[in-house]
Design a protein around this motif. Structure first.
Motif, mmCIF file in Angstrom:
data_model
loop_
_atom_site.group_PDB
_atom_site.id
_atom_site.type_symbol
_atom_site.label_atom_id
_atom_site.label_comp_id
_atom_site.label_asym_id
_atom_site.label_seq_id
_atom_site.Cartn_x
_atom_site.Cartn_y
_atom_site.Cartn_z
ATOM 1 N N ALA A 9 0.836 -1.205 0.000
ATOM 2 C CA ALA A 9 0.000 0.000 0.000
ATOM 3 C C ALA A 9 0.869 1.253 0.000
ATOM 4 N N GLU A 10 1.966 1.230 0.735
ATOM 5 C CA GLU A 10 2.874 2.379 0.773
ATOM 6 C C GLU A 10 3.529 2.598 -0.591
ATOM 7 N N THR A 11 3.905 1.514 -1.269
ATOM 8 C CA THR A 11 4.470 1.615 -2.617
ATOM 9 C C THR A 11 3.449 2.192 -3.586
ATOM 10 N N ALA A 12 2.211 1.725 -3.497
ATOM 11 C CA ALA A 12 1.145 2.242 -4.366
ATOM 12 C C ALA A 12 0.952 3.738 -4.136
ATOM 13 N N LYS A 13 0.929 4.139 -2.871
ATOM 14 C CA LYS A 13 0.768 5.557 -2.517
ATOM 15 C C LYS A 13 1.911 6.397 -3.091
ATOM 16 N N ARG A 14 3.138 5.920 -2.901
ATOM 17 C CA ARG A 14 4.313 6.644 -3.387
ATOM 18 C C ARG A 14 4.315 6.755 -4.912
ATOM 19 N N ASP A 15 4.031 5.653 -5.603
ATOM 20 C CA ASP A 15 4.019 5.663 -7.070
ATOM 21 C C ASP A 15 2.924 6.570 -7.615
ATOM 22 N N ALA A 16 1.745 6.548 -6.959
ATOM 23 C CA ALA A 16 0.641 7.410 -7.394
ATOM 24 C C ALA A 16 0.993 8.881 -7.210
ATOM 25 N N ALA A 17 1.635 9.210 -6.099
ATOM 26 C CA ALA A 17 2.044 10.595 -5.856
ATOM 27 C C ALA A 17 3.100 11.042 -6.870
ATOM 28 N N LYS A 18 4.044 10.157 -7.203
ATOM 29 C CA LYS A 18 5.070 10.494 -8.202
ATOM 30 C C LYS A 18 4.451 10.727 -9.576
ATOM 31 N N GLY A 23 2.768 14.970 -13.633
ATOM 32 C CA GLY A 23 1.756 15.502 -14.521
ATOM 33 C C GLY A 23 0.945 14.472 -15.291
ATOM 34 N N TYR A 24 1.075 13.205 -14.906
ATOM 35 C CA TYR A 24 0.298 12.170 -15.594
ATOM 36 C C TYR A 24 -1.187 12.330 -15.295
ATOM 37 N N ARG A 25 -2.024 12.074 -16.271
ATOM 38 C CA ARG A 25 -3.481 12.077 -16.101
ATOM 39 C C ARG A 25 -4.017 10.650 -16.030
ATOM 40 N N THR A 26 -3.195 9.672 -16.436
ATOM 41 C CA THR A 26 -3.568 8.269 -16.433
ATOM 42 C C THR A 26 -2.475 7.472 -15.725
ATOM 43 N N LEU A 27 -2.885 6.542 -14.884
ATOM 44 C CA LEU A 27 -1.951 5.683 -14.164
ATOM 45 C C LEU A 27 -2.411 4.237 -14.352
ATOM 46 N N VAL A 28 -1.539 3.391 -14.848
ATOM 47 C CA VAL A 28 -1.827 1.961 -14.960
ATOM 48 C C VAL A 28 -0.972 1.263 -13.907
ATOM 49 N N GLN A 57 -4.524 9.639 -3.258
ATOM 50 C CA GLN A 57 -3.633 10.589 -3.920
ATOM 51 C C GLN A 57 -4.348 11.354 -5.041
ATOM 52 N N GLY A 58 -5.677 11.218 -5.116
ATOM 53 C CA GLY A 58 -6.459 11.977 -6.085
ATOM 54 C C GLY A 58 -6.789 11.248 -7.370
ATOM 55 N N TRP A 59 -6.515 9.958 -7.428
ATOM 56 C CA TRP A 59 -6.827 9.156 -8.608
ATOM 57 C C TRP A 59 -8.172 8.465 -8.405
ATOM 58 N N THR A 60 -8.843 8.135 -9.504
ATOM 59 C CA THR A 60 -10.095 7.387 -9.460
ATOM 60 C C THR A 60 -9.941 6.135 -10.309
ATOM 61 N N LEU A 61 -10.289 4.986 -9.726
ATOM 62 C CA LEU A 61 -10.232 3.732 -10.468
ATOM 63 C C LEU A 61 -11.258 3.790 -11.591
ATOM 64 N N ASP A 62 -10.810 3.614 -12.823
ATOM 65 C CA ASP A 62 -11.670 3.699 -13.999
ATOM 66 C C ASP A 62 -12.003 2.311 -14.542
ATOM 67 N N THR A 63 -10.998 1.471 -14.685
ATOM 68 C CA THR A 63 -11.163 0.147 -15.275
ATOM 69 C C THR A 63 -10.202 -0.819 -14.598
ATOM 70 N N MET A 64 -10.641 -2.088 -14.488
ATOM 71 C CA MET A 64 -9.779 -3.105 -13.896
ATOM 72 C C MET A 64 -9.987 -4.410 -14.658
ATOM 73 N N CYS A 81 -5.012 -2.210 -13.141
ATOM 74 C CA CYS A 81 -5.966 -1.158 -12.819
ATOM 75 C C CYS A 81 -5.614 0.130 -13.553
ATOM 76 N N LEU A 82 -6.596 0.712 -14.210
ATOM 77 C CA LEU A 82 -6.442 1.992 -14.882
ATOM 78 C C LEU A 82 -7.089 3.057 -14.018
ATOM 79 N N PHE A 83 -6.283 4.006 -13.577
ATOM 80 C CA PHE A 83 -6.766 5.119 -12.761
ATOM 81 C C PHE A 83 -6.677 6.397 -13.590
ATOM 82 N N ARG A 84 -7.586 7.315 -13.329
ATOM 83 C CA ARG A 84 -7.550 8.631 -13.969
ATOM 84 C C ARG A 84 -7.563 9.691 -12.884
ATOM 85 N N ARG A 85 -6.976 10.832 -13.201
ATOM 86 C CA ARG A 85 -6.947 11.940 -12.236
ATOM 87 C C ARG A 85 -8.313 12.590 -12.149
#
Length: 87
Positions: A9-18, A23-28, A57-64, A81-85
């Motif tokens: 969970a900490e890794t996910a949080k850190r990667d999402a914040a990075k 400036g990414y709008r999409t996170l896979v 971190q402000g992302w929303t799960l869009d597709t999984m 998981c595809l997240f969008r800002r």
């Protein structure tokens, strides 16, 4: 939650914040279920915590999507998981 799931969970949080800072709008993000005996219906150990950490971190799960395979001597489920800002 357990040491390994806390670390994931900490890794996910850190990667999402990075990704946000870059400036990414999409996170896979790939999440691998911690439970090695996933042959029955039930909670996927550690998965919700990682999704929560990313969404915090402000992302929303869009597709999984899910895939099963062998890892570390047991069956594992990997979720892509595809997240969008938001906003």
């Amino acid at each position: 939650m357990g040491f390994i799931n806390d670390a994931k969970a900490e890794t996910a949080k850190r990667d999402a914040a990075k990704a946000h800072a870059a400036g990414y709008r999409t996170l896979v993000f790939k999440i691998i279920e911690a439970n090695s005996t996933s042959r029955s219906t039930g909670i996927m150990t550690g998965v919700g915590e990682q999704i929560d950490a990313i969404e915090a971190q402000g992302w929303t799960l869009d597709t999984m999507t899910a895939a099963e395979g062998k890892a570390l001597g047991g069956e594992r489920v990997a979720l892509v998981c595809l997240f969008r800002r938001r906003g």
